[in-house]
Design a protein around this motif. Sequence first.
Motif, PDB file in Angstrom:
ATOM      1  N   ARG A 123      60.847  70.879  26.885  1.00 27.75           N
ATOM      2  CA  ARG A 123      61.863  70.996  25.834  1.00 27.75           C
ATOM      3  C   ARG A 123      61.178  71.114  24.468  1.00 27.75           C
ATOM      4  NH1 ARG A 123      62.557  65.929  23.378  1.00 27.75           N
ATOM      5  NH2 ARG A 123      61.904  64.114  24.616  1.00 27.75           N
ATOM      6  N   SER A 124      61.947  71.527  23.492  1.00 28.03           N
ATOM      7  CA  SER A 124      61.412  71.714  22.147  1.00 28.03           C
ATOM      8  C   SER A 124      61.147  70.363  21.480  1.00 28.03           C
ATOM      9  CB  SER A 124      62.387  72.521  21.296  1.00 28.03           C
ATOM     10  OG  SER A 124      62.543  73.824  21.840  1.00 28.03           O
ATOM     11  N   VAL A 125      60.175  70.344  20.590  1.00 27.44           N
ATOM     12  CA  VAL A 125      59.870  69.111  19.861  1.00 27.44           C
ATOM     13  C   VAL A 125      59.596  69.438  18.395  1.00 27.44           C
ATOM     14  CG1 VAL A 125      58.912  67.884  21.858  1.00 27.44           C
ATOM     15  CG2 VAL A 125      57.400  69.246  20.406  1.00 27.44           C
ATOM     16  N   GLY A 126      59.869  68.476  17.547  1.00 33.07           N
ATOM     17  CA  GLY A 126      59.518  68.549  16.141  1.00 33.07           C
ATOM     18  C   GLY A 126      58.785  67.282  15.757  1.00 33.07           C
ATOM     19  N   ILE A 127      57.808  67.401  14.874  1.00 35.85           N
ATOM     20  CA  ILE A 127      57.017  66.249  14.446  1.00 35.85           C
ATOM     21  C   ILE A 127      57.512  65.807  13.083  1.00 35.85           C
ATOM     22  CG2 ILE A 127      54.719  65.438  13.791  1.00 35.85           C
ATOM     23  CD1 ILE A 127      55.070  68.270  16.255  1.00 35.85           C
ATOM     24  N   THR A 128      57.779  64.517  12.950  1.00 34.62           N
ATOM     25  CA  THR A 128      58.275  63.987  11.690  1.00 34.62           C
ATOM     26  C   THR A 128      57.335  62.930  11.120  1.00 34.62           C
ATOM     27  OG1 THR A 128      59.568  62.277  12.826  1.00 34.62           O
ATOM     28  CG2 THR A 128      60.670  64.368  12.361  1.00 34.62           C
ATOM     29  N   LYS A 129      57.341  62.800   9.812  1.00 33.37           N
ATOM     30  CA  LYS A 129      56.674  61.714   9.103  1.00 33.37           C
ATOM     31  C   LYS A 129      57.757  60.981   8.330  1.00 33.37           C
ATOM     32  CE  LYS A 129      52.461  62.459  10.392  1.00 33.37           C
ATOM     33  NZ  LYS A 129      51.793  61.496  11.282  1.00 33.37           N
ATOM     34  N   GLY A 130      58.091  59.779   8.805  1.00 35.69           N
ATOM     35  CA  GLY A 130      59.244  59.101   8.240  1.00 35.69           C
ATOM     36  C   GLY A 130      60.500  59.859   8.623  1.00 35.69           C
ATOM     37  N   LYS A 131      61.248  60.307   7.626  1.00 32.19           N
ATOM     38  CA  LYS A 131      62.463  61.081   7.891  1.00 32.19           C
ATOM     39  C   LYS A 131      62.262  62.579   7.643  1.00 32.19           C
ATOM     40  CE  LYS A 131      65.601  57.259   6.808  1.00 32.19           C
ATOM     41  NZ  LYS A 131      66.755  56.811   5.978  1.00 32.19           N
ATOM     42  N   THR A 132      61.016  62.971   7.340  1.00 29.85           N
ATOM     43  CA  THR A 132      60.735  64.366   7.006  1.00 29.85           C
ATOM     44  C   THR A 132      60.197  65.119   8.217  1.00 29.85           C
ATOM     45  OG1 THR A 132      60.190  63.722   4.739  1.00 29.85           O
ATOM     46  CG2 THR A 132      59.462  65.911   5.462  1.00 29.85           C
ATOM     47  N   LEU A 133      60.791  66.254   8.540  1.00 28.77           N
ATOM     48  CA  LEU A 133      60.300  67.115   9.610  1.00 28.77           C
ATOM     49  C   LEU A 133      59.107  67.900   9.084  1.00 28.77           C
ATOM     50  CD1 LEU A 133      60.796  68.259  12.494  1.00 28.77           C
ATOM     51  CD2 LEU A 133      62.171  70.053  11.409  1.00 28.77           C
ATOM     52  N   THR A 134      57.923  67.682   9.658  1.00 30.55           N
ATOM     53  CA  THR A 134      56.702  68.299   9.143  1.00 30.55           C
ATOM     54  C   THR A 134      56.210  69.468   9.984  1.00 30.55           C
ATOM     55  OG1 THR A 134      55.353  66.689  10.361  1.00 30.55           O
ATOM     56  CG2 THR A 134      55.938  66.141   8.078  1.00 30.55           C
ATOM     57  N   HIS A 135      56.662  69.553  11.246  1.00 26.86           N
ATOM     58  CA  HIS A 135      56.163  70.640  12.100  1.00 26.86           C
ATOM     59  C   HIS A 135      57.113  70.849  13.263  1.00 26.86           C
ATOM     60  CE1 HIS A 135      53.454  73.212  14.347  1.00 26.86           C
ATOM     61  NE2 HIS A 135      53.460  72.374  15.369  1.00 26.86           N
ATOM     62  N   ILE A 136      57.444  72.102  13.518  1.00 28.70           N
ATOM     63  CA  ILE A 136      58.222  72.458  14.708  1.00 28.70           C
ATOM     64  C   ILE A 136      57.276  73.166  15.665  1.00 28.70           C
ATOM     65  CG2 ILE A 136      60.145  73.795  15.624  1.00 28.70           C
ATOM     66  CD1 ILE A 136      61.522  73.520  12.918  1.00 28.70           C
ATOM     67  N   ALA A 137      57.044  72.577  16.823  1.00 34.65           N
ATOM     68  CA  ALA A 137      56.110  73.139  17.801  1.00 34.65           C
ATOM     69  C   ALA A 137      56.697  74.387  18.455  1.00 34.65           C
ATOM     70  CB  ALA A 137      55.779  72.095  18.855  1.00 34.65           C
ATOM     71  N   PRO A 138      55.854  75.270  18.985  1.00 35.30           N
ATOM     72  CA  PRO A 138      56.356  76.462  19.678  1.00 35.30           C
ATOM     73  C   PRO A 138      57.309  76.095  20.817  1.00 35.30           C
ATOM     74  CG  PRO A 138      53.992  76.611  19.327  1.00 35.30           C
ATOM     75  CD  PRO A 138      54.384  75.219  18.956  1.00 35.30           C
ATOM     76  N   PRO A 139      58.191  77.008  21.195  1.00 37.82           N
ATOM     77  CA  PRO A 139      59.134  76.726  22.290  1.00 37.82           C
ATOM     78  C   PRO A 139      58.420  76.320  23.580  1.00 37.82           C
ATOM     79  CG  PRO A 139      59.710  78.770  21.167  1.00 37.82           C
ATOM     80  CD  PRO A 139      58.375  78.357  20.636  1.00 37.82           C
ATOM     81  N   ALA A 140      59.056  75.497  24.374  1.00 38.61           N
ATOM     82  CA  ALA A 140      58.450  74.973  25.601  1.00 38.61           C
ATOM     83  C   ALA A 140      58.018  76.084  26.553  1.00 38.61           C
ATOM     84  CB  ALA A 140      59.433  74.037  26.296  1.00 38.61           C
ATOM     85  N   GLU A 141      58.788  77.175  26.603  1.00 33.41           N
ATOM     86  CA  GLU A 141      58.466  78.249  27.548  1.00 33.41           C
ATOM     87  C   GLU A 141      57.169  78.985  27.185  1.00 33.41           C
ATOM     88  OE1 GLU A 141      61.852  79.771  24.834  1.00 33.41           O
ATOM     89  OE2 GLU A 141      61.321  77.931  25.926  1.00 33.41           O
ATOM     90  N   ARG A 142      56.662  78.785  25.967  1.00 36.61           N
ATOM     91  CA  ARG A 142      55.423  79.448  25.550  1.00 36.61           C
ATOM     92  C   ARG A 142      54.191  78.549  25.709  1.00 36.61           C
ATOM     93  NH1 ARG A 142      54.998  81.747  20.007  1.00 36.61           N
ATOM     94  NH2 ARG A 142      53.295  82.859  21.030  1.00 36.61           N
ATOM     95  N   VAL A 143      54.397  77.285  25.994  1.00 36.51           N
ATOM     96  CA  VAL A 143      53.299  76.328  26.001  1.00 36.51           C
ATOM     97  C   VAL A 143      52.216  76.701  26.995  1.00 36.51           C
ATOM     98  CG1 VAL A 143      52.652  73.957  26.605  1.00 36.51           C
ATOM     99  CG2 VAL A 143      54.580  74.375  25.078  1.00 36.51           C
ATOM    100  N   SER A 144      52.597  76.986  28.232  1.00 38.29           N
ATOM    101  CA  SER A 144      51.604  77.292  29.267  1.00 38.29           C
ATOM    102  C   SER A 144      50.759  78.506  28.881  1.00 38.29           C
ATOM    103  CB  SER A 144      52.300  77.535  30.603  1.00 38.29           C
ATOM    104  OG  SER A 144      51.354  77.781  31.626  1.00 38.29           O
ATOM    105  N   TYR A 145      51.413  79.551  28.388  1.00 44.16           N
ATOM    106  CA  TYR A 145      50.699  80.756  27.970  1.00 44.16           C
ATOM    107  C   TYR A 145      49.747  80.456  26.813  1.00 44.16           C
ATOM    108  CZ  TYR A 145      49.943  84.948  25.167  1.00 44.16           C
ATOM    109  OH  TYR A 145      49.361  85.925  24.397  1.00 44.16           O
TER     110      TYR A 145
END
Length: 318
Positions: A123-145
């Motif tokens: 599934r999709s994930v986003g990285i936060t610092k406190g309440k701030t979204l700092t990074h949106i990771a690539p979609p899960a379907e692209r991870v293996s590639y």
Amino acid sequence: MKPPYTISPSILNLVASISLKIGEASAHYLDKKSPQLRKANRIKTIQATLGIEGNTLNESQVQAIDEGKLLLGFERDQKEVQNAIALYARWDEFDPSKRASFLNAHLLLMQGLVTNPGEYRNRSVGITKGKTLTHIAPPAERVSYLMDDLFDYVARDPDPLLIKSCVFHYELEFIHPFLDGNGRMGRFWQSLLLSKSHPIFEFLPFETIIAASQSAYYQALAKSDACAQSTPFIEYMLGVLDQSLANLLNTTNVVLSETERIEYFIFIGMKDFSRKDYQRVFKNLSTATASRDLKKGVELALFSTYGERNATRYRVLM
């Protein structure tokens, strides 16, 4: 596809500095046996890499767990340490070029801590610092590639491994292939990659420097995200490796126990010496403490003595 980055003058200077230190450190540390210091550095590595992720246990507590002792009231923290100890104990079994080996390492590191250890996220994930979204990771379907592409880059690209290991570390953080454990996997895998060409990195606790400068670590990741290339992170991590090697070469400035001092002195290879020679290695050691160390070494049958009083000399028996 090659990940985007530029080899800056700072990177070139750091690679040259690190290469010189690798030669010196390898000559000192790999030609002689020093299991106690190596074990101490492994404990430092585990405590620091877990501490970066919020684990609250200190080095003494990590060492206690390594010795088979149980701590009350630290169930998750203790499980993280036990898993990391198991992971690093199997260091030689991992092939840094293999995806299966990478997933198996995550399984060991995160078993009992996440739902699907050893598996890429679904599934999709986003990285936060406190309440701030700092990074949106690539979609899960692209991870293996993306991970396969990253492994291919490390295996085939002609750039120095020192640089490629930093790129792998950054790109793993960017891709965020797991729901949890990405940071500690990035640090572990960078060490593993480097150790295959430079075995000294198996015993280099560079994580302690990251732990002491976490804001700079995350700033370097953020700068690389912002400019869409890993150059800032490469510069930061090479600086960390350079400083960590310098610290290793200055081990005698670290506060060591009596046994650790004796072990280190044997490790540096001086076979016949006086108390003054011993104090030249441990410059801040008093005459009384040096005498107690040497007496302990004799009692442990590590040293023999000849001569009397101020003319007493010692021979290493190992």
